[in-house]
Structures are given as structure tokens and as C-alpha cells.
Design an enzyme around this catalytic site. Sequence first.
Site, mmCIF file in Angstrom:
data_model
loop_
_atom_site.group_PDB
_atom_site.id
_atom_site.type_symbol
_atom_site.label_atom_id
_atom_site.label_comp_id
_atom_site.label_asym_id
_atom_site.label_seq_id
_atom_site.Cartn_x
_atom_site.Cartn_y
_atom_site.Cartn_z
ATOM 1 C CB SER A 1 48.754 41.112 45.711
ATOM 2 O OG SER A 1 49.156 42.435 45.436
ATOM 3 C CG ASP B 1 42.294 43.735 41.566
ATOM 4 O OD1 ASP B 1 42.723 44.898 41.685
ATOM 5 O OD2 ASP B 1 43.025 42.735 41.662
ATOM 6 C CG HIS C 1 44.586 44.286 44.873
ATOM 7 N ND1 HIS C 1 44.906 43.524 43.769
ATOM 8 C CD2 HIS C 1 45.682 44.228 45.685
ATOM 9 C CE1 HIS C 1 46.129 43.037 43.890
ATOM 10 N NE2 HIS C 1 46.620 43.442 45.046
#
Length: 368
Positions: free
Chosen positions: A150, A311, A344
Amino acid sequence: MSVGVVTEQSLTLDIDFRLESGRILKPLTQVYETYGTLNADGSNAILVAHAWTGSAHLAGKSSQEDSKLGWWDAIVGPGRLLDTDRYFIICPNVIGSCYGSTGPASINPKTTKRYNLTFPVITIRDMVRAQALLLDHLGINKLVTVLGGSMGGMQALEWGTQFPDRVASVIALATTPAPSPMAISLNAVARWAIFNDPDWKKGEYRKNPKDGLALARGIGHIAFLSDESMQSKFGRRYSAKDGIFDFFGKFEVERYLNYNGYNFVDRFDANSFLYLAKALDLYDVALGYESLSEALDQVKSPVQLFAFTSDWLYPPHYTEEMFKTLKSLGKDVEYHLIPSPYGHDAFLLEHETFTPQVKSFLERVSRR
């Protein structure tokens, strides 16, 4: 095997640290943790970059009494993916955070008060440039790899493009070369939640604006999950504590968001949340270049990219775009699309799905 109790460390540099905005931070403090032993020539170091609201506490416990392990504890330690018998692991807390590194909650030496909204806007590139100074202090000229997911993946990409001679490889998971309008819009709604909390007081609060920050965190949690994971975890189950026809009764998923949102306000500063959200929105690996291709052409080391099928915050096609671009430039790049129902957050929750590929990649890099 766990790394046990880990002591947090801190470096403060009394320098004029010029940000991308042109503003100056002085002094510059970075909190960090290390695991393992740095070898004599400083060639066994790995930097792990944390995500949005993460910290330097990557693994182990902060004290013997601490029951909470670091945020990626499962991959750090003797015999684990990041083997501390072999590697020296560094996890720095990014500037802008509220976990000890210089951020809006820090004291401005010019006023002796918290910076709050006088703190300058920072970028992911600023975070990485600060980390480079930390490595200088530690005597590390080149990293075995930079690994992150991320926002941590964004930092890994910045290391590969901005400091190509200081990394032997780059590993980026669940990330994007630039957040989409949808991702930016979710952060915008989270900002509104904080701005509209009467306790926020334009950043000059005495107590954390808990309702606004809890709502902002709830919005984030929705983005981090997936439809499949929500169906599996909550379904349409109604809270056993509430009546179905009670107007204020909640589904289990509502209780989950409420619990996690209000738990978050006890550990994170609202202004730091806002500044890091701004850094995420502003991120563009191609900033200052004519194109994504020109930016990624700076990379000199092997790159390993991971995306996760569910995601929807940073969908796989953004990672695939980077892979295709790097491939067209003749770069040494791997891409792995991992089937996962966890959205995610998969990179944090399912380390076993990518551990074999990362281990193989690091072995290959070490033979170069």
C-alpha cells in the site's frame, strides 16, 4: 520464532530538511526499530516501509508485558521470510505520522506549540528522502531490498526511482503508481468527516475529534475490505444485542466498523491522519517526469510486484500497467497476481500467499 522484545530507537538531525514543497523542517526526527545484526560492510540491510497508519513497530513486543505483536510480526524473525539470522531489518516511522517521527503533533521549536495545521504538506518522496538520511546515519550505503504494501509499496517505488543506486531490489505489494479518482474521493469523504467534527477546531483541538476520526477510519476500513470478505465475516447477520425493528439496531458489520473506528481514535492523531491522506492523494511516481515510462526507466534493480484479485482500492490493473511498462523498458521485473478474498488488506492478512515468491526473489537477488 519471535524476535522478542524490541526497543524503539530515534534519530534527530538538526538540519534544514527541504521538502518537495520548498518548506523546511528543522529539526528532523525519525523513530525506527531494527531487527537482526548489521554485518561489517553494511550489506545485509532490508528496509520495510509501513502503510498509512502503521508504525515502526514491525515485529516483536514493546515490553515483556505487551500482548500486541508488531503489525507484520509473522514474516520477521529467525527462519522466517525476513530472517534475522541473515538480514538486518529496519522499519522507520514516516515523517507526518504521530508515532514519534516529526509530524503535525510534534512541537514546533519556533512556537513551542504543536505544529497542527502549520505543519507543511509532505509527500511520499519526502518520507523516502528522510529515510535515506537515516540509512546514512546507520552506515548503510545499499539495501538488499525495500519491501512494502500500500503506502509502503509507494515508498518502495520511490526508492527504486529516486535512489536506484542504493537498492539491490524493490518489492511492492498492493500499491499503485498514482491513486485513482475513486481512491482520492474516499479520502476526501474521510476528511469531511474530521473537518465537520466540532471538536476538530480547524486542527487546534485539545482532544482528538473522536467522532469525525472514527467515521474517517470506518470509511477506510470499507475500502480495505472486499465484498467477499464482508460476506464471509458478517453476511447480513443482525446484532444479537439489538431488535430487528429497533431503529438504532445494527448489523454485525456496522458494529465492526463502530468498534474499529472508536478503537482507532485512542492510538492515532487526527491531523496526522489528514496529512498522510494528503500524501497518499498527491502520490505519483511520475511526478517530475514526462511519463510513467520515463519515471520507471530510472529503476536499475530487479522489481517484484504483487496485486491481489479482490483489491478494489488499488486494483490489479494499476500494478499490471507498471509491470508492462517496466517490461517494455527491458527491466528485470516479476509480477504475481494473488487470488485472495481479503481485498486491499490481503498483503497484511495472508503473508503465506506471497512468502514463497519473495523468498525465491531474494535468493535470486543475492546471487547477482
